[in-house]
Scaffold this active site. Structure first.
Site, PDB file in Angstrom:
ATOM      1  N   GLU A  39       0.905  -1.243   0.045  1.00 18.83           N
ATOM      2  CA  GLU A  39      -0.055  -0.139   0.000  1.00 18.83           C
ATOM      3  C   GLU A  39       0.819   1.131   0.245  1.00 18.83           C
ATOM      4  OE1 GLU A  39      -1.879  -3.412   2.668  1.00 18.83           O
ATOM      5  OE2 GLU A  39       0.063  -2.622   2.379  1.00 18.83           O
TER       6      GLU A  39
ATOM      7  N   CYS B 242      -1.194  -1.659   7.721  1.00 22.94           N
ATOM      8  CA  CYS B 242      -0.446  -1.574   9.048  1.00 22.94           C
ATOM      9  C   CYS B 242      -0.702   0.009   9.186  1.00 22.94           C
ATOM     10  CB  CYS B 242       1.020  -1.924   8.940  1.00 22.94           C
ATOM     11  SG  CYS B 242       1.859  -0.788   7.942  1.00 22.94           S
TER      12      CYS B 242
END
Length: 155
Positions: A55, A83
């Site tokens: 990401e 995360c």
């Protein structure tokens, strides 16, 4: 097939490719107006960069290559719930929507660790209302994570 599932299939395909390329099983796809505009897989080992998550790497590369830094009209599909670091990057790029497969709690369970990076709490604590849909193709994502982490430690 629902659109979210179609885009999630691509994120999971990228997660499988990440493993084939020597990285951990995470993939991400950026979508605008029903079209994929960018793809990325986890590259922490091949780039020798522990922050090159699927990401964060996608956002870094997309924004750098296009000059677009306001992603409020975009949806990011991630094979696993992002995360804390990746959630922060989503806030700074003003992402409009996040869709993920397996949850971070699922991943923590596989790894035998306590706690979880619940992205909705991160977004809420940072004061940015990113819309979130979790659990899309969860079973497929979880199977990939389970297979990988049965043989590898988290890097």
């Amino acid at each position: 097939m629902h659109r979210d599932e179609s885009f999630m299939k691509e994120a999971i395909r990228l997660a499988r490719l990440a493993v084939e390329h020597g990285n951990e099983p995470f993939g991400a796809v950026l979508v605008k107006d029903g079209e994929i505009v960018f793809r990325n897989e986890n590259q922490i080992y091949t780039q020798h960069d522990p922050t090159f998550h699927a990401e964060a790497g996608l956002l870094r590369r997309f924004c750098g290559e296009t000059g677009i830094t306001d992603l409020s009209d975009y949806t990011l599909y991630s094979s696993c719930e992002p995360c804390f670091m990746c959630c922060g990057a989503m806030v700074w790029t003003k992402l409009g929507r996040l869709v993920y497969g397996a949850s971070d709690l699922d991943l923590c369970g596989l790894l035998g660790v306590q706690g979880s990076a619940c992205c909705e709490l991160v977004f809420g604590n940072m004061g940015y209302p990113i819309r979130v849909a979790g659990g899309v193709l969860r079973k497929e994502s979880l199977e990939l994570l389970r297979d990988y982490f049965a043989k590898h430690t988290k890097g």
